[in-house]
Design a protein around this motif. Structure first.
Motif, short mmCIF file in Angstrom:
data_model
loop_
_atom_site.label_atom_id
_atom_site.label_comp_id
_atom_site.label_asym_id
_atom_site.label_seq_id
_atom_site.Cartn_x
_atom_site.Cartn_y
_atom_site.Cartn_z
N GLY A 62 0.81 -1.20 0.00
CA GLY A 62 0.00 0.00 0.00
C GLY A 62 0.85 1.25 0.00
N PRO A 63 0.18 2.39 -0.09
CA PRO A 63 0.90 3.66 -0.17
C PRO A 63 1.53 4.11 1.14
CG PRO A 63 -1.47 4.01 -0.29
CD PRO A 63 -1.24 2.53 -0.30
N ASP A 64 1.52 3.27 2.15
CA ASP A 64 2.22 3.61 3.39
C ASP A 64 3.67 3.12 3.37
OD1 ASP A 64 1.09 1.08 3.37
OD2 ASP A 64 0.98 0.96 5.54
N HIS A 65 4.09 2.49 2.26
CA HIS A 65 5.48 2.05 2.11
C HIS A 65 6.14 2.91 1.03
CE1 HIS A 65 5.06 -1.34 4.75
NE2 HIS A 65 3.95 -1.67 4.13
N GLU A 66 7.19 3.60 1.42
CA GLU A 66 7.85 4.56 0.54
C GLU A 66 8.35 3.92 -0.76
OE1 GLU A 66 8.60 8.11 -0.83
OE2 GLU A 66 7.66 7.77 1.12
N ASP A 67 8.83 2.68 -0.71
CA ASP A 67 9.30 2.03 -1.94
C ASP A 67 8.15 1.81 -2.92
OD1 ASP A 67 8.26 0.10 -0.13
OD2 ASP A 67 9.45 -1.50 -1.03
N GLU A 68 6.96 1.48 -2.42
CA GLU A 68 5.80 1.29 -3.28
C GLU A 68 5.33 2.64 -3.85
OE1 GLU A 68 3.95 -1.83 -4.05
OE2 GLU A 68 5.93 -2.53 -3.47
N VAL A 69 5.36 3.69 -3.05
CA VAL A 69 4.97 5.03 -3.51
C VAL A 69 5.90 5.48 -4.64
CG1 VAL A 69 4.83 7.48 -2.87
CG2 VAL A 69 3.92 5.73 -1.33
N ARG A 70 7.20 5.34 -4.43
CA ARG A 70 8.16 5.74 -5.48
C ARG A 70 7.91 5.00 -6.78
NH1 ARG A 70 11.86 5.59 -1.19
NH2 ARG A 70 12.57 3.55 -1.86
#
Length: 137
Positions: A62-70
């Motif tokens: 989910g979008p609470d993990h910086e690697d997934e957001v990037r």
């Protein structure tokens, strides 16, 4: 009939598909391998000092993990708080990986590629494993 019953017209077409999360577990020898997409989870219950304690073997995509957001933003997606939007898709999702949700997978904003982890159980005092969808947690 839908307009009279519910106050809105029937849709001209339904979305071609929805989406889902998935978690798969394989026990081979003394190794427990877990593969998952989305926010389904796997927890290993261990016996420790006369009690049973849980050890998370997965993390929500989910979008609470910086690697997934990037990764989502690099593919042209937009992350706003808990939600992910893809430029060619209607609606917002709360996961960065899923099965289905075809429009969100265009340009690889969302992935169907599972994350995989293996846990050695040879030294662990494993009691049981819980595998469940986000609805349980």
């Amino acid at each position: 009939q839908t307009q009279a019953e519910h106050g809105f017209p029937a849709p001209r077409s339904l979305p071609p598909e929805g989406g889902s999360t998935a978690t798969v577990v394989a026990l081979r020898g003394g190794a427990l391998t877990v593969a998952w997409v989305g926010d389904s989870r796997c927890v290993l219950a261990l016996r420790r000092d006369g009690a049973v304690v849980g050890e998370a073997l997965t993390r929500d995509h989910g979008p609470d993990h910086e690697d997934e957001v990037r990764r989502c933003e690099a593919a042209g997606g937009v992350v706003d708080g808990r939600y992910v939007a893809a430029p060619q898709a209607e609606g917002l999702l709360q996961v960065t990986r899923s099965l289905g949700d075809r429009a969100h997978h265009i340009d690889r904003v969302l992935l169907a590629t599972p994350e995989v982890a293996t846990r050695d159980l040879s030294a662990a005092d494993a009691a049981f494993v819980i595998v469940a969808s986000d609805g349980l947690w």
